[in-house]
Design a protein around this motif. Sequence first.
Motif, PDB file in Angstrom:
ATOM      1  N   LEU A 498      34.715  -6.133   4.158  1.00 23.42           N
ATOM      2  CA  LEU A 498      33.763  -6.328   4.644  1.00 23.42           C
ATOM      3  C   LEU A 498      32.537  -6.186   3.239  1.00 23.42           C
ATOM      4  CD1 LEU A 498      34.782  -2.759   6.596  1.00 23.42           C
ATOM      5  CD2 LEU A 498      34.107  -5.124   7.214  1.00 23.42           C
ATOM      6  N   GLU A 499      31.763  -6.421   3.458  1.00 23.56           N
ATOM      7  CA  GLU A 499      30.569  -6.648   2.303  1.00 23.56           C
ATOM      8  C   GLU A 499      29.527  -6.225   2.545  1.00 23.56           C
ATOM      9  OE1 GLU A 499      31.027 -10.733   1.519  1.00 23.56           O
ATOM     10  OE2 GLU A 499      32.803 -11.234   0.297  1.00 23.56           O
ATOM     11  N   PRO A 500      29.118  -5.245   1.939  1.00 21.57           N
ATOM     12  CA  PRO A 500      27.687  -4.780   2.550  1.00 21.57           C
ATOM     13  C   PRO A 500      26.374  -5.573   2.501  1.00 21.57           C
ATOM     14  CG  PRO A 500      29.210  -3.266   0.769  1.00 21.57           C
ATOM     15  CD  PRO A 500      29.745  -4.422   0.921  1.00 21.57           C
ATOM     16  N   VAL A 501      25.488  -5.974   3.213  1.00 22.66           N
ATOM     17  CA  VAL A 501      24.104  -6.230   3.054  1.00 22.66           C
ATOM     18  C   VAL A 501      23.466  -5.391   3.055  1.00 22.66           C
ATOM     19  CG1 VAL A 501      22.769  -7.601   4.187  1.00 22.66           C
ATOM     20  CG2 VAL A 501      25.667  -7.946   5.034  1.00 22.66           C
ATOM     21  N   VAL A 502      23.258  -4.180   4.034  1.00 18.38           N
ATOM     22  CA  VAL A 502      22.313  -3.139   3.827  1.00 18.38           C
ATOM     23  C   VAL A 502      23.025  -1.489   4.129  1.00 18.38           C
ATOM     24  CG1 VAL A 502      20.901  -3.267   5.953  1.00 18.38           C
ATOM     25  CG2 VAL A 502      19.475  -2.269   4.282  1.00 18.38           C
ATOM     26  N   GLU A 503      23.043  -1.037   3.440  1.00 21.33           N
ATOM     27  CA  GLU A 503      22.880   0.511   3.606  1.00 21.33           C
ATOM     28  C   GLU A 503      21.438   1.430   4.459  1.00 21.33           C
ATOM     29  OE1 GLU A 503      25.577   2.326   1.345  1.00 21.33           O
ATOM     30  OE2 GLU A 503      27.129   1.176   1.315  1.00 21.33           O
ATOM     31  N   LYS A 504      21.536   1.711   5.107  1.00 20.62           N
ATOM     32  CA  LYS A 504      19.695   2.904   5.806  1.00 20.62           C
ATOM     33  C   LYS A 504      20.758   4.333   6.418  1.00 20.62           C
ATOM     34  CE  LYS A 504      16.833  -0.361   4.830  1.00 20.62           C
ATOM     35  NZ  LYS A 504      15.726  -0.029   4.352  1.00 20.62           N
ATOM     36  N   GLN A 505      19.490   5.375   6.105  1.00 23.25           N
ATOM     37  CA  GLN A 505      19.788   5.982   6.827  1.00 23.25           C
ATOM     38  C   GLN A 505      20.514   6.005   8.381  1.00 23.25           C
ATOM     39  OE1 GLN A 505      17.710   7.461   9.765  1.00 23.25           O
ATOM     40  NE2 GLN A 505      19.100   8.930  10.525  1.00 23.25           N
ATOM     41  N   GLY A 506      21.913   6.242   8.900  1.00 24.34           N
ATOM     42  CA  GLY A 506      21.767   6.342  10.071  1.00 24.34           C
ATOM     43  C   GLY A 506      22.862   4.995  10.937  1.00 24.34           C
ATOM     44  N   GLY A 507      23.165   4.546   9.552  1.00 23.87           N
ATOM     45  CA  GLY A 507      24.208   2.885   9.185  1.00 23.87           C
ATOM     46  C   GLY A 507      23.925   2.851   7.993  1.00 23.87           C
ATOM     47  N   ALA A 508      24.928   1.689   8.782  1.00 22.74           N
ATOM     48  CA  ALA A 508      24.496   0.092   7.732  1.00 22.74           C
ATOM     49  C   ALA A 508      25.528  -1.043   8.455  1.00 22.74           C
ATOM     50  CB  ALA A 508      25.914   0.129   6.370  1.00 22.74           C
ATOM     51  N   VAL A 509      25.018  -2.424   7.645  1.00 23.89           N
ATOM     52  CA  VAL A 509      25.640  -3.542   8.118  1.00 23.89           C
ATOM     53  C   VAL A 509      26.440  -4.483   7.080  1.00 23.89           C
ATOM     54  CG1 VAL A 509      24.618  -5.568   9.000  1.00 23.89           C
ATOM     55  CG2 VAL A 509      22.897  -3.936   9.248  1.00 23.89           C
ATOM     56  N   TYR A 510      27.388  -4.989   7.354  1.00 20.28           N
ATOM     57  CA  TYR A 510      28.352  -5.432   6.447  1.00 20.28           C
ATOM     58  C   TYR A 510      28.145  -6.868   7.246  1.00 20.28           C
ATOM     59  CZ  TYR A 510      29.542  -0.430   6.021  1.00 20.28           C
ATOM     60  OH  TYR A 510      29.113   0.474   5.371  1.00 20.28           O
ATOM     61  N   ARG A 511      28.589  -8.217   6.055  1.00 19.27           N
ATOM     62  CA  ARG A 511      29.165  -9.230   6.052  1.00 19.27           C
ATOM     63  C   ARG A 511      30.877  -9.301   6.372  1.00 19.27           C
ATOM     64  NH1 ARG A 511      30.733 -13.399   2.918  1.00 19.27           N
ATOM     65  NH2 ARG A 511      29.940 -16.244   3.355  1.00 19.27           N
ATOM     66  N   MET A 512      31.291  -9.865   7.079  1.00 19.70           N
ATOM     67  CA  MET A 512      33.039  -9.847   7.482  1.00 19.70           C
ATOM     68  C   MET A 512      33.195 -10.855   7.644  1.00 19.70           C
ATOM     69  SD  MET A 512      33.525  -7.785  11.047  1.00 19.70           S
ATOM     70  CE  MET A 512      32.536  -8.582  11.499  1.00 19.70           C
ATOM     71  N   VAL A 513      34.163 -10.994   6.226  1.00 19.24           N
ATOM     72  CA  VAL A 513      35.477 -12.341   6.122  1.00 19.24           C
ATOM     73  C   VAL A 513      36.689 -11.856   6.070  1.00 19.24           C
ATOM     74  CG1 VAL A 513      33.607 -13.533   4.523  1.00 19.24           C
ATOM     75  CG2 VAL A 513      35.000 -11.632   3.484  1.00 19.24           C
ATOM     76  N   PRO A 514      37.375 -12.980   5.830  1.00 20.88           N
ATOM     77  CA  PRO A 514      38.725 -13.125   6.333  1.00 20.88           C
ATOM     78  C   PRO A 514      39.373 -12.289   4.983  1.00 20.88           C
ATOM     79  CG  PRO A 514      38.172 -15.127   7.196  1.00 20.88           C
ATOM     80  CD  PRO A 514      37.279 -14.690   6.835  1.00 20.88           C
ATOM     81  N   LYS A 515      40.576 -11.520   5.579  1.00 25.48           N
ATOM     82  CA  LYS A 515      41.547 -11.560   3.823  1.00 25.48           C
ATOM     83  C   LYS A 515      42.132 -12.467   3.566  1.00 25.48           C
ATOM     84  CE  LYS A 515      41.081  -6.730   3.866  1.00 25.48           C
ATOM     85  NZ  LYS A 515      40.915  -5.728   2.277  1.00 25.48           N
ATOM     86  N   GLN A 516      42.091 -12.755   2.109  1.00 22.84           N
ATOM     87  CA  GLN A 516      43.035 -13.293   0.938  1.00 22.84           C
ATOM     88  C   GLN A 516      44.364 -13.026   1.086  1.00 22.84           C
ATOM     89  OE1 GLN A 516      42.089 -15.957   0.177  1.00 22.84           O
ATOM     90  NE2 GLN A 516      39.862 -15.617   1.302  1.00 22.84           N
ATOM     91  N   ARG A 517      45.499 -13.906   1.845  1.00 21.11           N
ATOM     92  CA  ARG A 517      46.366 -13.209   2.683  1.00 21.11           C
ATOM     93  C   ARG A 517      46.765 -13.871   1.362  1.00 21.11           C
ATOM     94  NH1 ARG A 517      46.005  -9.637   5.711  1.00 21.11           N
ATOM     95  NH2 ARG A 517      44.704  -9.647   7.489  1.00 21.11           N
TER      96      ARG A 517
END
Length: 517
Positions: A498-517
Amino acid sequence: MAHTDRPVCLSNSLLVAVLGVLGLTLVLIATSKYGAGLSADSASYVSTAASVLAGRGFVRYDSTPLVDFPPLLPTVLAALGSLDSNLYAVGRYVNAACCALIVFATGVWLLGRTSSLRYAALGGAAVLLGKPIFLVSSFVWSEPLFILCSLGFLFSIEHFIQYGDVRTLLIAAALTALAFLTRYIGAAVVVTGLILILSAPRRSLSRRVANAGLFGCVSLVPGLAWMARNYLVSSTPTGTRAPASFGALLNIYFTLDTISQWLLPVAIPSRNRILLAVLILGAVMAAALWWIRRGDRWTEMELVHLLPPACFTGIYTLALLVLASRTAFDRIDDRLLSPIYTPLVLIVVAVVARLHRCAPEKSASRWRRLVGIGVAALWLALSAWRLVGDVRSARANGAGGYATTAWHDSEIVRYIRGDPGVAGSYTNNPEAMYMLAGLPAKSSPRKYLYNSAGSRTDDLAQFEVSVAADPGLPLVWFDNVARPFLYSLPELGIAVDLEPVVEKQGGAVYRMVPKQR
């Protein structure tokens, strides 16, 4: 209480109508800040209505077919949506009007059975000031429409039992069909009708069976047709139903606790309040039985008046307890029990009116009447005080659910409203995404089905596949969302990065990428 239906004086009806208008006004005031209260169910109703208007049929905000709920409320919203494109406003006015009609119908029924404006006003005020009807009317929920259809059924079936005309039977059956098309527990209305018809006095067995068959066909066919459609589009007649988390004893406790709050202040500890409520209701029943045995016996017509609301109250409550103990949904509360509130008011006020009419004119009897008047006045005063507080709170902060200041002033909500790129993302609250930002979204993975901790899902595996197929997929995460059936943010972080895109009061938006196995 009258032996037959007495003509209702027009001036008295107008006075009762004033209570109905007051109910409509209070609901509109309480929902004036952000509109009617909104919940996850509201999102299903409104989004389905929008889909119907757009020609896509009965489809919800998440592009799945509507199967968890019957179609009547979305259909009504869509039909009126041609007059006002704001379906939330349409829902607000529909339920405010239902509230007014419920209060008015209560008063008119009592006028016809008691010929007393005093008791009609008492019953109307009890429905107006009581919490259940005001609560459900302040949200975009299907209960007000269901209650209105159920009351229409009760009044029609009573008339049929008295006079036996097929026209009234068909009206009762049509209203039952509408109740069934509003909520699946409307099947309890069908059962109530069949029992009352089959047990109707002064009719041959063959006539009762024929009437029951006609009633059953008219009342059941539309609902069964909808359930057949559901099976074709989802392989389930009423949607996926998970095992219940609450057992029968706990559900009985929830029921008694809720009803006790209708009678007594919430400040009283729950166990004591339930005990007091049981004692009060038991004392009223004992007094009624004592007067019946001591004085004039109840006529058949008087019992005909009380039988439909009493039968419906018992069957609906039993059905709710059985369903809540077998399948998972919200715990039993004011909302789920609201359909029995008005029938209970009708029964109590009608019985009190009858006892008052038959009471002897003695000094002790006059004291009992004064005590009764004092108790009723105190209850109405306390209920009015609570209602005024609820209206003030709703006017200041919103009617409830997603229609509150906390949600509308949330910075994360403001952010996603201005970023259409998050449409189609995953989120722990897709209903908020749809109702507050008008954006479609998919639910983040569930550990188990709603309110059913014993069930399991394969959501997480499918979630990982989706992220692998579309790296960079957004995740909108709202804070303070109590949904224990969903995987938490740290748990999702184990499955994907989960890569943070923006964090605001009340929540946040993340960019999701697969785990490097």
